[in-house]
Motif scaffolding. Structure first.
Motif, PDB file in Angstrom:
ATOM      1  N   GLY A 130       0.808  -1.216   0.000  1.00 31.13           N
ATOM      2  CA  GLY A 130       0.000   0.000   0.000  1.00 31.13           C
ATOM      3  C   GLY A 130       0.836   1.258   0.000  1.00 31.13           C
ATOM      4  O   GLY A 130       2.062   1.203   0.060  1.00 31.13           O
ATOM      5  N   PRO A 131       0.170   2.401  -0.060  1.00 29.23           N
ATOM      6  CA  PRO A 131       0.876   3.687  -0.063  1.00 29.23           C
ATOM      7  C   PRO A 131       1.640   3.907   1.241  1.00 29.23           C
ATOM      8  O   PRO A 131       1.191   3.494   2.305  1.00 29.23           O
ATOM      9  CB  PRO A 131      -0.227   4.722  -0.207  1.00 29.23           C
ATOM     10  CG  PRO A 131      -1.471   3.980  -0.458  1.00 29.23           C
ATOM     11  CD  PRO A 131      -1.248   2.542  -0.137  1.00 29.23           C
ATOM     12  N   ILE A 132       2.783   4.541   1.137  1.00 32.27           N
ATOM     13  CA  ILE A 132       3.598   4.861   2.301  1.00 32.27           C
ATOM     14  C   ILE A 132       3.777   6.373   2.344  1.00 32.27           C
ATOM     15  O   ILE A 132       4.362   6.945   1.431  1.00 32.27           O
ATOM     16  CB  ILE A 132       4.965   4.165   2.235  1.00 32.27           C
ATOM     17  CG1 ILE A 132       4.768   2.654   2.254  1.00 32.27           C
ATOM     18  CG2 ILE A 132       5.857   4.609   3.392  1.00 32.27           C
ATOM     19  CD1 ILE A 132       6.045   1.875   2.100  1.00 32.27           C
ATOM     20  N   PRO A 133       3.242   7.028   3.386  1.00 33.40           N
ATOM     21  CA  PRO A 133       3.423   8.481   3.504  1.00 33.40           C
ATOM     22  C   PRO A 133       4.902   8.806   3.686  1.00 33.40           C
ATOM     23  O   PRO A 133       5.653   8.016   4.251  1.00 33.40           O
ATOM     24  CB  PRO A 133       2.632   8.854   4.754  1.00 33.40           C
ATOM     25  CG  PRO A 133       1.761   7.687   5.042  1.00 33.40           C
ATOM     26  CD  PRO A 133       2.425   6.485   4.455  1.00 33.40           C
ATOM     27  N   PRO A 134       5.330   9.981   3.221  1.00 33.53           N
ATOM     28  CA  PRO A 134       6.739  10.357   3.354  1.00 33.53           C
ATOM     29  C   PRO A 134       7.270  10.237   4.781  1.00 33.53           C
ATOM     30  O   PRO A 134       8.420   9.847   4.978  1.00 33.53           O
ATOM     31  CB  PRO A 134       6.768  11.802   2.862  1.00 33.53           C
ATOM     32  CG  PRO A 134       5.652  11.874   1.885  1.00 33.53           C
ATOM     33  CD  PRO A 134       4.573  10.981   2.463  1.00 33.53           C
ATOM     34  N   GLY A 135       6.464  10.538   5.788  1.00 33.54           N
ATOM     35  CA  GLY A 135       6.911  10.435   7.173  1.00 33.54           C
ATOM     36  C   GLY A 135       7.253   9.020   7.602  1.00 33.54           C
ATOM     37  O   GLY A 135       8.015   8.820   8.544  1.00 33.54           O
ATOM     38  N   ASP A 136       6.680   8.039   6.924  1.00 28.51           N
ATOM     39  CA  ASP A 136       6.957   6.639   7.259  1.00 28.51           C
ATOM     40  C   ASP A 136       8.229   6.128   6.606  1.00 28.51           C
ATOM     41  O   ASP A 136       8.638   5.004   6.852  1.00 28.51           O
ATOM     42  CB  ASP A 136       5.783   5.753   6.858  1.00 28.51           C
ATOM     43  CG  ASP A 136       4.556   5.993   7.721  1.00 28.51           C
ATOM     44  OD1 ASP A 136       4.690   6.660   8.764  1.00 28.51           O
ATOM     45  OD2 ASP A 136       3.471   5.514   7.356  1.00 28.51           O
ATOM     46  N   ILE A 137       8.861   6.949   5.773  1.00 32.21           N
ATOM     47  CA  ILE A 137      10.099   6.533   5.132  1.00 32.21           C
ATOM     48  C   ILE A 137      11.242   6.519   6.145  1.00 32.21           C
ATOM     49  O   ILE A 137      12.140   5.692   6.066  1.00 32.21           O
ATOM     50  CB  ILE A 137      10.422   7.444   3.927  1.00 32.21           C
ATOM     51  CG1 ILE A 137       9.373   7.215   2.838  1.00 32.21           C
ATOM     52  CG2 ILE A 137      11.808   7.184   3.383  1.00 32.21           C
ATOM     53  CD1 ILE A 137       9.478   8.184   1.679  1.00 32.21           C
ATOM     54  N   GLU A 138      11.191   7.413   7.137  1.00 36.63           N
ATOM     55  CA  GLU A 138      12.282   7.493   8.122  1.00 36.63           C
ATOM     56  C   GLU A 138      12.542   6.162   8.826  1.00 36.63           C
ATOM     57  O   GLU A 138      13.692   5.723   8.908  1.00 36.63           O
ATOM     58  CB  GLU A 138      12.029   8.588   9.146  1.00 36.63           C
ATOM     59  CG  GLU A 138      13.176   8.720  10.125  1.00 36.63           C
ATOM     60  CD  GLU A 138      12.938   9.764  11.205  1.00 36.63           C
ATOM     61  OE1 GLU A 138      13.859   9.955  11.995  1.00 36.63           O
ATOM     62  OE2 GLU A 138      11.854  10.364  11.240  1.00 36.63           O
ATOM     63  N   PRO A 139      11.521   5.455   9.330  1.00 35.77           N
ATOM     64  CA  PRO A 139      11.806   4.167   9.982  1.00 35.77           C
ATOM     65  C   PRO A 139      12.402   3.148   9.006  1.00 35.77           C
ATOM     66  O   PRO A 139      13.243   2.341   9.403  1.00 35.77           O
ATOM     67  CB  PRO A 139      10.448   3.690  10.496  1.00 35.77           C
ATOM     68  CG  PRO A 139       9.558   4.860  10.455  1.00 35.77           C
ATOM     69  CD  PRO A 139      10.105   5.834   9.479  1.00 35.77           C
ATOM     70  N   LEU A 140      11.988   3.200   7.743  1.00 41.41           N
ATOM     71  CA  LEU A 140      12.575   2.299   6.755  1.00 41.41           C
ATOM     72  C   LEU A 140      14.054   2.619   6.565  1.00 41.41           C
ATOM     73  O   LEU A 140      14.896   1.719   6.476  1.00 41.41           O
ATOM     74  CB  LEU A 140      11.847   2.415   5.412  1.00 41.41           C
ATOM     75  CG  LEU A 140      10.410   1.931   5.368  1.00 41.41           C
ATOM     76  CD1 LEU A 140       9.764   2.309   4.038  1.00 41.41           C
ATOM     77  CD2 LEU A 140      10.357   0.432   5.578  1.00 41.41           C
ATOM     78  N   CYS A 141      14.382   3.897   6.531  1.00 39.65           N
ATOM     79  CA  CYS A 141      15.782   4.312   6.382  1.00 39.65           C
ATOM     80  C   CYS A 141      16.593   3.892   7.600  1.00 39.65           C
ATOM     81  O   CYS A 141      17.749   3.472   7.469  1.00 39.65           O
ATOM     82  CB  CYS A 141      15.867   5.813   6.152  1.00 39.65           C
ATOM     83  SG  CYS A 141      15.158   6.313   4.563  1.00 39.65           S
ATOM     84  N   ALA A 142      16.004   4.012   8.790  1.00 42.80           N
ATOM     85  CA  ALA A 142      16.700   3.588  10.001  1.00 42.80           C
ATOM     86  C   ALA A 142      16.977   2.086   9.962  1.00 42.80           C
ATOM     87  O   ALA A 142      18.053   1.637  10.364  1.00 42.80           O
ATOM     88  CB  ALA A 142      15.881   3.953  11.238  1.00 42.80           C
ATOM     89  N   GLU A 143      16.027   1.325   9.464  1.00 45.10           N
ATOM     90  CA  GLU A 143      16.220  -0.126   9.341  1.00 45.10           C
ATOM     91  C   GLU A 143      17.323  -0.437   8.331  1.00 45.10           C
ATOM     92  O   GLU A 143      18.156  -1.322   8.559  1.00 45.10           O
ATOM     93  CB  GLU A 143      14.918  -0.816   8.923  1.00 45.10           C
ATOM     94  CG  GLU A 143      15.048  -2.310   8.691  1.00 45.10           C
ATOM     95  CD  GLU A 143      15.480  -3.097   9.923  1.00 45.10           C
ATOM     96  OE1 GLU A 143      16.037  -4.198   9.743  1.00 45.10           O
ATOM     97  OE2 GLU A 143      15.271  -2.634  11.062  1.00 45.10           O
ATOM     98  N   ILE A 144      17.360   0.292   7.244  1.00 47.82           N
ATOM     99  CA  ILE A 144      18.420   0.095   6.252  1.00 47.82           C
ATOM    100  C   ILE A 144      19.781   0.387   6.876  1.00 47.82           C
ATOM    101  O   ILE A 144      20.748  -0.348   6.665  1.00 47.82           O
ATOM    102  CB  ILE A 144      18.176   0.971   5.005  1.00 47.82           C
ATOM    103  CG1 ILE A 144      16.974   0.442   4.229  1.00 47.82           C
ATOM    104  CG2 ILE A 144      19.411   1.042   4.115  1.00 47.82           C
ATOM    105  CD1 ILE A 144      16.470   1.377   3.146  1.00 47.82           C
TER     106      ILE A 144
END
Length: 96
Positions: A15-29
């Motif tokens: 599903g769609p991911i709001p820009p604010g939810d990208i930060e946790p993905l980046c932290a996981e990376i």
């Protein structure tokens, strides 16, 4: 302008991911990259039979680094653009 992304972009079930939810993905990376770096640090030498796997892993990391660098530059540009809009709005409010 669409402010939502679907990740992975080639998977229509996500599903769609709001820009604010990208930060946790980046932290996981970042955590995964740190884990990979620690594993690589522990490798003292490579047997010739492992050469292909090591070179393939190096290639994947090189590709990932390029994608991450591009994404970082884009996010920085988007953040700066948003900051300019905030400043402009504040200055417009002070002018009244």
């Amino acid at each position: 302008m669409n402010q939502h992304l679907s990740l992975p972009l080639d998977d229509p079930t996500t599903g769609p991911i709001p820009p604010g939810d990208i930060e946790p993905l980046c932290a996981e990376i970042e955590r995964r990259a740190r884990d990979i770096a620690r594993c690589v640090e522990l490798i003292a030498d490579v047997d010739p039979s492992e050469m292909r796997a090591v070179l393939a892993a190096s290639g994947w990391l090189h590709l990932a680094a390029g994608h991450l660098s591009e994404a970082s530059e884009r996010l920085t540009a988007l953040g700066l653009r948003a900051a300019r809009r905030v400043v402009a709005a504040q200055q417009a409010g002070e002018g009244h």
